[in-house]
Design an enzyme around this catalytic site. Structure first.
Site, PDB file in Angstrom:
ATOM      1  N   PRO A 199       0.809  -1.229   0.000  1.00 41.55           N
ATOM      2  CA  PRO A 199       0.000   0.000   0.000  1.00 41.55           C
ATOM      3  C   PRO A 199       0.842   1.279   0.000  1.00 41.55           C
ATOM      4  O   PRO A 199       0.314   2.360  -0.247  1.00 41.55           O
ATOM      5  CB  PRO A 199      -0.797  -0.112   1.311  1.00 41.55           C
ATOM      6  CG  PRO A 199       0.018  -1.020   2.179  1.00 41.55           C
ATOM      7  CD  PRO A 199       0.702  -1.974   1.244  1.00 41.55           C
ATOM      8  N   ASN A 200       2.145   1.170   0.267  1.00 43.26           N
ATOM      9  CA  ASN A 200       2.987   2.371   0.314  1.00 43.26           C
ATOM     10  C   ASN A 200       3.581   2.741  -1.040  1.00 43.26           C
ATOM     11  O   ASN A 200       4.328   3.703  -1.147  1.00 43.26           O
ATOM     12  CB  ASN A 200       4.117   2.163   1.318  1.00 43.26           C
ATOM     13  CG  ASN A 200       3.569   2.041   2.729  1.00 43.26           C
ATOM     14  OD1 ASN A 200       2.944   2.966   3.232  1.00 43.26           O
ATOM     15  ND2 ASN A 200       3.762   0.889   3.347  1.00 43.26           N
ATOM     16  N   HIS A 418      15.062  21.352  -8.038  1.00 43.78           N
ATOM     17  CA  HIS A 418      14.226  20.153  -7.910  1.00 43.78           C
ATOM     18  C   HIS A 418      13.241  20.060  -9.070  1.00 43.78           C
ATOM     19  O   HIS A 418      12.517  21.010  -9.349  1.00 43.78           O
ATOM     20  CB  HIS A 418      13.447  20.156  -6.586  1.00 43.78           C
ATOM     21  CG  HIS A 418      12.677  18.883  -6.380  1.00 43.78           C
ATOM     22  ND1 HIS A 418      11.333  18.854  -6.123  1.00 43.78           N
ATOM     23  CD2 HIS A 418      13.074  17.589  -6.428  1.00 43.78           C
ATOM     24  CE1 HIS A 418      10.939  17.580  -6.018  1.00 43.78           C
ATOM     25  NE2 HIS A 418      11.976  16.805  -6.192  1.00 43.78           N
ATOM     26  N   HIS A 419      13.259  18.928  -9.762  1.00 42.67           N
ATOM     27  CA  HIS A 419      12.319  18.661 -10.857  1.00 42.67           C
ATOM     28  C   HIS A 419      11.578  17.366 -10.573  1.00 42.67           C
ATOM     29  O   HIS A 419      12.086  16.276 -10.858  1.00 42.67           O
ATOM     30  CB  HIS A 419      13.069  18.490 -12.185  1.00 42.67           C
ATOM     31  CG  HIS A 419      13.683  19.750 -12.706  1.00 42.67           C
ATOM     32  ND1 HIS A 419      14.716  19.728 -13.636  1.00 42.67           N
ATOM     33  CD2 HIS A 419      13.423  21.055 -12.460  1.00 42.67           C
ATOM     34  CE1 HIS A 419      15.055  20.983 -13.933  1.00 42.67           C
ATOM     35  NE2 HIS A 419      14.304  21.806 -13.229  1.00 42.67           N
ATOM     36  N   GLU A 420      10.401  17.452 -10.000  1.00 43.03           N
ATOM     37  CA  GLU A 420       9.544  16.258  -9.890  1.00 43.03           C
ATOM     38  C   GLU A 420       8.778  16.147 -11.203  1.00 43.03           C
ATOM     39  O   GLU A 420       8.030  17.058 -11.564  1.00 43.03           O
ATOM     40  CB  GLU A 420       8.585  16.392  -8.702  1.00 43.03           C
ATOM     41  CG  GLU A 420       7.530  15.299  -8.607  1.00 43.03           C
ATOM     42  CD  GLU A 420       8.106  13.884  -8.556  1.00 43.03           C
ATOM     43  OE1 GLU A 420       8.818  13.576  -7.606  1.00 43.03           O
ATOM     44  OE2 GLU A 420       7.839  13.107  -9.500  1.00 43.03           O
ATOM     45  N   HIS A 488      15.631  10.389  -8.385  1.00 43.85           N
ATOM     46  CA  HIS A 488      14.795   9.538  -7.524  1.00 43.85           C
ATOM     47  C   HIS A 488      13.828   8.764  -8.405  1.00 43.85           C
ATOM     48  O   HIS A 488      13.538   9.176  -9.518  1.00 43.85           O
ATOM     49  CB  HIS A 488      14.058  10.388  -6.487  1.00 43.85           C
ATOM     50  CG  HIS A 488      14.951  10.751  -5.335  1.00 43.85           C
ATOM     51  ND1 HIS A 488      14.570  10.610  -4.026  1.00 43.85           N
ATOM     52  CD2 HIS A 488      16.226  11.220  -5.311  1.00 43.85           C
ATOM     53  CE1 HIS A 488      15.566  10.989  -3.247  1.00 43.85           C
ATOM     54  NE2 HIS A 488      16.581  11.378  -3.986  1.00 43.85           N
ATOM     55  N   GLU A 489      13.343   7.638  -7.864  1.00 47.43           N
ATOM     56  CA  GLU A 489      12.560   6.682  -8.668  1.00 47.43           C
ATOM     57  C   GLU A 489      13.292   6.453  -9.994  1.00 47.43           C
ATOM     58  O   GLU A 489      12.724   6.590 -11.086  1.00 47.43           O
ATOM     59  CB  GLU A 489      11.121   7.175  -8.920  1.00 47.43           C
ATOM     60  CG  GLU A 489      10.304   7.349  -7.679  1.00 47.43           C
ATOM     61  CD  GLU A 489      10.669   8.631  -6.908  1.00 47.43           C
ATOM     62  OE1 GLU A 489      10.879   9.654  -7.554  1.00 47.43           O
ATOM     63  OE2 GLU A 489      10.771   8.584  -5.668  1.00 47.43           O
ATOM     64  N   GLU A 507      18.259   7.582  -5.874  1.00 50.65           N
ATOM     65  CA  GLU A 507      17.548   6.893  -4.806  1.00 50.65           C
ATOM     66  C   GLU A 507      17.504   5.415  -5.223  1.00 50.65           C
ATOM     67  O   GLU A 507      18.529   4.767  -5.218  1.00 50.65           O
ATOM     68  CB  GLU A 507      16.164   7.522  -4.637  1.00 50.65           C
ATOM     69  CG  GLU A 507      15.436   7.094  -3.403  1.00 50.65           C
ATOM     70  CD  GLU A 507      13.986   7.531  -3.442  1.00 50.65           C
ATOM     71  OE1 GLU A 507      13.386   7.513  -4.528  1.00 50.65           O
ATOM     72  OE2 GLU A 507      13.434   7.895  -2.387  1.00 50.65           O
ATOM     73  N   GLU A 513      12.515   8.639   3.717  1.00 47.37           N
ATOM     74  CA  GLU A 513      11.134   9.137   3.671  1.00 47.37           C
ATOM     75  C   GLU A 513      10.117   8.116   4.192  1.00 47.37           C
ATOM     76  O   GLU A 513       9.091   8.487   4.739  1.00 47.37           O
ATOM     77  CB  GLU A 513      10.777   9.558   2.238  1.00 47.37           C
ATOM     78  CG  GLU A 513      10.829   8.401   1.239  1.00 47.37           C
ATOM     79  CD  GLU A 513      10.702   8.840  -0.218  1.00 47.37           C
ATOM     80  OE1 GLU A 513      10.966  10.006  -0.520  1.00 47.37           O
ATOM     81  OE2 GLU A 513      10.339   7.997  -1.051  1.00 47.37           O
TER      82      GLU A 513
HETATM   83  C1  NOJ Z   1       9.826  11.024  -3.994  1.00 48.46           C
HETATM   84  C2  NOJ Z   1      11.235  11.324  -3.635  1.00 48.46           C
HETATM   85  O1  NOJ Z   1      11.911  10.133  -3.291  1.00 48.46           O
HETATM   86  C3  NOJ Z   1      11.222  12.300  -2.491  1.00 48.46           C
HETATM   87  O2  NOJ Z   1      12.539  12.523  -2.038  1.00 48.46           O
HETATM   88  C4  NOJ Z   1      10.558  13.573  -2.938  1.00 48.46           C
HETATM   89  O3  NOJ Z   1      10.468  14.448  -1.855  1.00 48.46           O
HETATM   90  C5  NOJ Z   1       9.158  13.314  -3.490  1.00 48.46           C
HETATM   91  N1  NOJ Z   1       9.182  12.249  -4.434  1.00 48.46           N
HETATM   92  C6  NOJ Z   1       8.595  14.535  -4.170  1.00 48.46           C
HETATM   93  O4  NOJ Z   1       9.308  14.796  -5.341  1.00 48.46           O
HETATM   94 CA    CA Z   2      11.122   7.712  -3.551  1.00 46.69          CA
END
Ligand code: NOJ
Ligand code: CA
Length: 711
Positions: A199-200, A418-420, A488-489, A507, A513
């Site tokens: 679920p996470n 930061h680029h999400e 990340h991911e 990551e 987290e």
């Molecule tokens: C997942 C990332 O692992 C985390 O570090 C980040 O804060 C969030 N996504 C938002 O981008």
């Molecule tokens: Ca992550």
């Protein structure tokens, strides 16, 4: 038995021998420079390629077959003959621009076998083995040839035939995420499908009983093995399908429903290296340079625009629910949990960013990460169609981008972008050039990227060829603009940082987290003593250590970090990365308005190393690592344990003879415990040299950190 029945049985046996694949005596072999590891390669009676591996004469991989299934053509499987076999020895040293050590020795014996089918229009394939003292890699080459120009690979079938039911540390073979806990079991008890439906995880897909790599094993004879891949380029990530009763793994590439196969390649083409690290001690796996050595040398030149650093950030506060990424107040890590809607608690405000700048400047921290500075966060997670949501140039109105940049510059702090992408890589690729120009115009040299969620378009997966190529495109475009990437991911690390040293960290594991919000109680104390011998073998980890307020009950009762404070300090040495976050809130790094005494270690600890030594460890139990900082010659030691307390004696014989050092030892207090008393620590100071031995007691879930400052 009647004569007839006997005749029938004999016939059946003869038939089985005739028609099943039988290994012949191996045709050829290659041995490591020190003679301890040998790979033997041969063709079966049906002309199918196989190999086996021995360590000091004992078989560690038994006869294992190799083949490829391709679309609209016969498989590359049987009917091969060996047309040439070439050997070569390479012994060279190369320098890491940043890393666990400055100089790396690349010493191997190579064997390249050329194969051709026994048909009218024979197809060709090569197999290349490189055997090192610390393990080996092999890969397939499809050379340029008349009858084939392109291949759609439907399956790569590389077998790894184990010689026992080894203790195994494994992750499910998820096509979308590596953020599972490592499991420890006998190989025959691996059950990846029991991990379906966590679920996470927002994006997760585990199609069968397979594991992701690195997967690490301990044999009955006490040998340590870790399977992974190196130089994953223009191909799909490899999972390893598990045959529990046959004690065998077979490569299973991540697929794509859009492609209708596993990987599409144009000839000439080389697959990634399939790697096996072999160690007599668990620490040998960590000290091994096999993966970087199997990658091409630096292709992007000078990367001095990036300097290894520690950083703070507007980050943990969103994860523990103190603030939100979005300004609208409609989504945060908990909304997924509806309810905090319309209660704006935006973290990335001008004022808050300045507070972090002040903290960084006052405590010798070079970097500042600001998440939630740009528009799009109100829709980043729940929305099915996340294409076009994020804007990588437009700050929220309460974040004065220029003012923060100017303030940081004045205080000597470097802001990390930061680029999400919310797993919409096409939106990112569209904006990439402009976004990177915007960064450089503002003096930013590195960016943390993120790919939360299911990949758009549907049918692609985080670890498939399409995304492998996206992650590489990001590295190349960023390198052209002199930008470093912390993904990340991500796709797993396969040593490509040698070729693209702007790939600074990633990551690709259950990071800190999870302690902030996971519904399963977060990362247990044995998490990082396991990670050090598994995920960390792939490369640098942005784990984001440094939680001092272990329980954060002010924000959340139900979550906590499951280690002691001293364990958190040790992670700066144990878990290698050239970027190390001090993740906690500035207010958690002060006591009665004064700097927290233990923060001194974070200020002092190095982030770029001359050399690293694993002093002791057992997978999943504990690990102690010492690293010498580049230039200063200072040493730092970190040790962590799982839920068991233990005594560790550290012999400082790694120090140069005759030199004195000022030691500061940060350790668990006598009554410390990860759950009952996690923040209890002590600091001891003493003068030491190479003859000193220091004994420390690690609490359950505890650790210790030492700085050895040269006098
Ligand atoms: C997942 C990332 O692992 C985390 O570090 C980040 O804060 C969030 N996504 C938002 O981008
Ligand atoms: Ca992550």
């Amino acid at each position: 038995m009647t004569t007839n029945r006997l005749a029938a049985l004999l016939l059946a046996t003869a038939g089985a021998i005739l028609f099943s694949c039988q290994p012949e005596t191996p045709n050829t072999e290659v041995t490591s420079p020190n003679g301890s590891i040998t790979a033997k390669v041969g063709l079966s009676n049906t002309g199918q390629l196989y190999y086996l591996v021995q360590h000091k004469g004992a078989t560690v991989i038994d006869t294992s077959y190799m083949s490829f299934d391709v679309k609209d053509q016969p498989s590359f499987k049987s009917g091969f003959s060996i047309t040439a076999s070439i050997s070569e020895t390479i012994n060279e040293d190369w320098e890491m621009p940043w890393g666990e050590q400055r100089m790396v020795n690349n010493h191997y014996n190579e064997l390249k076998i050329s194969l051709e089918e026994n048909t009218v229009t024979p197809r060709k394939m090569n197999l290349v083995f490189r055997v090192y003292d610390d393990g080996l890699g092999f890969r397939y080459e499809f050379p340029e040839q008349e009858s084939v120009t392109e291949l759609l690979i439907m399956d790569e079938n590389t077998e790894f035939n184990l010689t026992g039911d080894h203790d195994t540390w494994w992750l499910p073979g998820d096509w979308d995420i590596y953020e599972h806990l490592y499991n420890e079991s006998k190989f025959s008890e691996i059950d990846a499908l029991s991990k379906v439906g966590n679920p996470n995880l927002i994006a997760t897909y585990i199609p069968e009983n397979a594991v992701n790599t690195p997967v690490t094993m301990k044999t009955q004879d006490g040998l340590y093995l870790s399977f992974h891949e190196a130089d994953l380029t223009n191909y799909s990530g490899m999972t390893l399908k598990v045959d529990p009763s046959g004690l065998k793994m077979t490569s299973e590439l991540v697929g794509s429903e859009i492609l209708g196969g596993k990987a599409e390649v144009s000839l000439p083409f080389s697959t990634p290296w399939r790697t096996l690290q072999i160690g007599e001690k668990p620490g040998d796996l960590i000290e091994s340079n096999l993966l970087v050595n199997l990658n091409d040398p630096n292709a992007i030149g000078d990367v001095s625009y990036f300097t290894p650093m520690k950083y703070v950030g507007i980050w943990w506060e969103m994860h523990i629910g103190k603030s939100t990424w979005d300004m609208e107040g409609s989504q945060d890590m908990n909304t997924y949990i509806e309810g905090s809607k319309n209660s704006s608690r935006h973290g990335a405000t001008t004022e808050n960013a300045k507070k972090y700048v002040d903290f960084a400047a006052a405590n010798g921290i070079k970097g500042l990460l600001v998440e939630g500075w740009n528009t799009g966060w109100d829709q980043w997670i729940n929305t099915e169609d996340r294409e076009g949501i994020f804007d990588f140039m437009t700050p929220y109105p309460d974040y004065d981008f220029e003012e923060v940049m100017a303030y940081a510059k004045e205080k000597g702090v470097e802001v990390i972008m930061h680029h999400e992408t919310s797993a919409a890589p096409r939106t990112y690729e569209k904006q990439m050039e402009e976004a990177y120009n915007f960064m450089k115009e503002n003096g930013m040299n590195s960016v943390k990227t993120g790919y939360v969620g299911k990949i758009i378009p549907k049918g692609e997966y985080h670890h498939g060829q399409w995304m492998v190529n996206h992650y590489e495109k990001v590295l190349r475009e960023a390198a052209a603009k002199k930008i470093a990437i912390n993904a990340h991911e991500p796709i797993k690390a396969t040593g490509k940082r040698r070729t693209y040293p702007n790939a600074i960290a990633r990551e690709g594991l259950r990071g800190q987290e999870f302690n902030a919000w996971a519904s399963d109680g977060g990362n247990p104390p044995n998490h990082l003593p396991t990670i050090a011998f598994t995920r960390m073998l792939g490369g640098p980890i942005d784990f984001t250590p440094g939680a001092f307020n272990i329980k954060f009950n002010e924000y959340k009762e139900e979550n906590q970090v499951n280690t002691t404070l001293a364990h958190q300090l040790a992670l700066y040495v144990v878990i290698y990365s050239p970027v190390q976050m001090a993740c906690d809130l500035p207010e958690h790094y002060t006591v009665d308005g004064q700097p927290h005494p233990a923060f001194q270690f974070i200020t002092d600890v190095g982030v770029d190393w001359e050399q690293s030594k694993v002093l002791d460890g057992e997978i999943g139990d504990f690990v102690t690592i010492a690293r010498e900082e580049k230039e200063s010659g200072n040493w730092f030691v970190g040790g962590i344990t799982n839920e068991d307390s233990r005594m560790q004696t550290v012999e400082l014989s790694f120090l140069p003879q005759g030199k004195k050092y000022q030691a500061m030892i940060y350790k668990d207090a006598a009554d410390a415990h990860w759950n009952d008393n996690p923040e209890a620590y002590e600091i001891e100071t003493m003068e030491v040299d190479a003859s000193s031995k220091i004994t420390v007691n690690l609490a359950p879930g505890g650790g210790f950190a030492m700085s050895l400052i040269s006098e």
